[in-house]
Design an enzyme around this catalytic site. Structure first.
Site: not given
Ligand code: UD1
Ligand code: UDP
Length: 370
Positions: A99, A209, A240, A207, A135, A121
């Site tokens: 999502d 929003r 995160h 993490h 999401e 999913e």
């Molecule tokens: C995203 C997804 C969320 C999911 C989550 C899993 C959207 C809008 N959000 O949220 O549904 O649950 O991922 O973790 O699709 N960043 C880094 N390195 C990384 C990843 C992220 O630095 O490897 C930082 C960057 O500044 C980036 C910010 O996090 O711009 C936000 O990343 P983004 O994918 O937009 O949102 P998440 O909060 O990670």
């Molecule tokens: N996870 C990981 N390292 C971490 C935290 C989570 O590998 O430090 C894994 C966890 O086992 C799960 C997935 O990341 O499978 C969940 O991702 P996240 O919580 O970022 O996203 P969501 O599931 O909420 O979309």
């Protein structure tokens, strides 16, 4: 001999890669399938961590992540990047998982190019279009754009049938997160972070929003109070990298001797941490699915969940981002062995570890019949 079918599998973020890895590996074993793995790299470091853990290289990498990216800029970059890929190559199907904005953007791009989409999913719903944001809307849009709906549970499938999707397009497969977990959980895994051996481990992740700002502050204050009240626990909090998360967590919990803050853990060390923990507090979707399968009670730091099965089984509880409720409910599990045993029974309402095989079988049968 049947004709080879070209499948594009898209991943953008950490959870998509974890949950899509078993599907990619299963597809690669099929003689009928030619698989292209596309990374939007909506996440960069966290996506790379997971791809490395499963030994998967992206064939196409759009490298889209920018620091603190906004939803409109990310969405636009995905649509433009994907259209270039889909214009230059022909695919028989595109697969997306979950999502995220990647899922919504890739599914829409495939629709514009008239390529059928399979949604892994599928059917998770809270029923509140703004919660979780964005999401819930992402999965509703991805659902509308998909030809194959791979629902993890019966209730997810029921959601889709209620929305009017034809029964023959909806398949209950289980969640591939359990396939991934089963592939690694029995190994001798190491958290790789120094932790006090004489304390019970409480694992925390956050993490979402909806929790940015005040709710995350309340979660962090609850963690601080828990380590003050319970001297025999230690908290591990892999943070995160979203800047909205890191700033708050560092401010409230940084330097606290009862709390270890780390970078996101690689998948195998994170599974080790879940296995080593006494209790898990999380607003993550994936962790809500994994914790029950490992017999670990999980307190969900959200007001609602699209994953009601573990709550219904009594192995997860919704506490919300509310300091008082977190301290009270975690405190009860830390001090009342009977209450703890009740929640630590272990259950796997999300799958049996064979979801990816089912998905590949259904897709293969359909594509080869076409
Ligand atoms: C995203 C997804 C969320 C999911 C989550 C899993 C959207 C809008 N959000 O949220 O549904 O649950 O991922 O973790 O699709 N960043 C880094 N390195 C990384 C990843 C992220 O630095 O490897 C930082 C960057 O500044 C980036 C910010 O996090 O711009 C936000 O990343 P983004 O994918 O937009 O949102 P998440 O909060 O990670
Ligand atoms: N996870 C990981 N390292 C971490 C935290 C989570 O590998 O430090 C894994 C966890 O086992 C799960 C997935 O990341 O499978 C969940 O991702 P996240 O919580 O970022 O996203 P969501 O599931 O909420 O979309």
């Amino acid at each position: 001999m049947s004709e080879t079918k070209k499948i594009l599998v898209a991943v953008g973020t950490r959870p998509e890669a974890i949950k899509m890895a078993p599907v990619i590996l299963a597809l690669r074993r099929q003689s009928w399938a030619s698989v292209t793995v596309l990374a939007t790299a909506q996440h960069r470091q966290m996506l790379d961590q997971v791809m490395a853990a499963f030994g998967i290289d992206a064939d196409i990498d759009l490298n889209l992540m920018r620091p603190n990216q906004s939803l409109p800029e990310l969405t636009s970059r995905i649509l433009l990047g994907m259209d270039e890929v889909l214009r230059e190559n022909s695919y028989d199907a595109v697969l997306v998982q979950g999502d995220t904005t990647t899922v919504m953007g890739v599914a829409l791009s495939a629709f514009y190019r008239n390529i059928p989409v399979g949604h892994v999913e599928a059917g998770l719903r809270t029923g509140d279009i703004r919660n979780p944001f964005p999401e819930e809307m992402n999965r509703v849009v991805a659902g509308r754009l998909s030809k194959w709906h791979f629902a993890p549970t019966r209730s997810a499938s029921d959601n889709l049938l209620r929305e009017g999707f034809p029964a023959e397009s909806v398949h209950v497969t289980g969640n591939t997160v359990i396939d991934a977990l089963k592939a690694v959980a029995s190994r001798d895994l190491d958290v790789g972070v120094p932790l006090p051996a004489d304390k019970r481990l409480v694992l925390v992740t956050s993490h979402r929003r909806e929790n940015f700002g005040e709710p995350l502050r309340r979660i962090c204050h609850a963690v601080r109070e828990l380590v003050e009240r319970h001297e025999d626990i230690h908290v591990l909090f892999p943070v995160h990298p979203n800047p909205n998360v890191t700033a708050t967590v560092e401010e409230i919990l940084g330097g606290n001797p009862g709390v270890t803050l780390t970078q996101p853990l690689d998948y195998l060390p994170f599974v080790a941490a879940m296995k080593a923990s006494y209790l898990i507090l999380s607003d993550s979707g994936g962790v809500q699915e994994e914790a029950p399968a490992l017999g670990k009670p999980v307190l969900v730091l959200r007001r609602e969940t699209e994953r009601p099965e573990a709550v219904a089984e009594g192995v997860a509880a919704l506490v919300g981002p509310d300091s008082e409720a977190i301290v009270r409910q975690a405190g009860r599990l830390l001090t009342d062995p009977a209450a703890y045993a009740q929640m630590a029974r272990g259950a796997s309402p999300y799958g049996d570890g064979h979801a990816s095989e089912r998905i590949v079988r259904i897709l293969g049968a359909d594509l080869q019949a076409a």
